[in-house]
Design an enzyme around this catalytic site. Sequence first.
Site: not given
Length: 558
Positions: A138, A213, A237
């Site tokens: 990420k 996310s 997330s």
Amino acid sequence: MLPSPSGSRNSLTWQNIAHRAQEHRDATIALVHPPIPDIGELPYDSTQIPKTILLPSEISITESDPAALVSRLASGTLTSTEVTTAFLRRAALAQKLANCITELLPTSALSRAAHLDDYLKEHGQPMGPLHGLPISVKEHINMKDLTCNAGFIAWHDKVPDANAHILDILLSAGAVLYARTTQPQTLMHLETSSNFYGATVNPFNRSLTSGGSSGGEGALVGLRGSCLGIGTDIGGSIRGPAANNGVYGLRPTSYRLPLGGFSATMLGQEHIVPVVGPLSTSLAGIKLFMKTLIDAEPWIREPSLVPMPWKTDSQIPTLSGGSGGGKKLKIAVLYDDGVVRPHPPIIRALTSVAEKLKDVEGIEVVEWTPYKHDHAWTIISSLYFADGGSEEIEAIAASGEPWRPLSKFILKEQPTVKQGGLSIKEMWEWTEKRDAYRSEYAQLWGDVDFILCPVGPGAALPLDCARYWAYTSQWNLLDYPALIAPVTKVDVELDKKEADYVPRNEKDKYNYELYEAEKYANAPISLQLVGRRYEDEKVVEAMEYIQEKLGLPWAEYF
């Protein structure tokens, strides 16, 4: 890393910056060889496209279990160069299908892979437990000398001078870092939408969200452009993206895995602690990730971490032939949190699994009564933005970029976000409420071992609509480990809307009105297994047992 801008920073509009970021991403994808052809108009379900474009050897590699890949890499049956090339190509394709990549790293990744191949030849043994395995990351997890914007246009030129702690450990274990993935503006969405790249979509149904996310990771792993990736979780997330994309994901208990070296707002807050964790195509990949990191004793460098080794002995003796006095594993099923009723496919999947578990030797199934889950949301949403959201607001304003819909929702439409922030006294009061709620909830467990529950109030939702966090944020507030596993998919015939349902409140009404079975066709359905604090290993072991006994009902889909 993004190229240096021509002209001063202040002369760039947010559109200029976003355009440059997209050009850079596309340039890194263009470096992948053989190149990925243009695809043309995409179907709603893009998950079958890789098999029409990639080589059979690439399909075989990228659809292998990460634990199996590590074994073959360690033996020299596969080279890291072969495996890295395959994942680079599939990740490049995944970008075209779901918009999930911020940049690929083909040059450094292939150089690293070649080094690992030479190392194995020279030393006759792998560098470490992840020798040669590509791992996706990420974007807001710092990589040395690469820009790290955390979803804010104004942070486009922030460049860390060191890797995040977690990446140093993975590299020491022999991993190859090859792809960086998308995240939303503010990092506080249950979807992945930013002004850099737009929305990351769901590969199973492109009209739906990939989650957030860590939605870039979710979509990439769902498309098998990665078999093991790194996400973060403060309200769902990791778990939302894992569920939406039909893969595995673990929200560990806090302070088990290293958090040093991340780019985000509110980094010093301790009242709702974020965690880092894995998304993978298999449960074995989750275990491999956790054990590798914890075996490295990250608490030596990062003393805030709990010095707790990863326990490999059975945490459930009665299931593994050990002594246990005949006690059954007790799983409590939470069908509905009492605030927002899940959509029909979620209820169907949960009911089906619960009924099957009742016939499994060694398992007792009971129903879990939700306890003040609406109050839990009030507490956690009050503590998320103790500064009134000022750091996020300032970071958005610094570039003049527009507010994404879900940034506005979580920061400006929550009555619990106090303008100007909480006073110290108010912070103490909310922290006391948090701890009191944790104590009250802990008393409810009794002899229950796990809670099986939905991951959200629906399968992957339409874009800009994921507004109900409480099926995941509940466990962040309580700091319980939670594991996501795929079960099935939405069935248009079986999952008709409940025509006579009367919503109980405005949140419930909003969720109810989102649902029409046809809109959610083909969307994965996943469930969440929750355990007590620091029983992460027990949660993983229980899921292994459940899958073994239920005969992997999800295999036909995933």
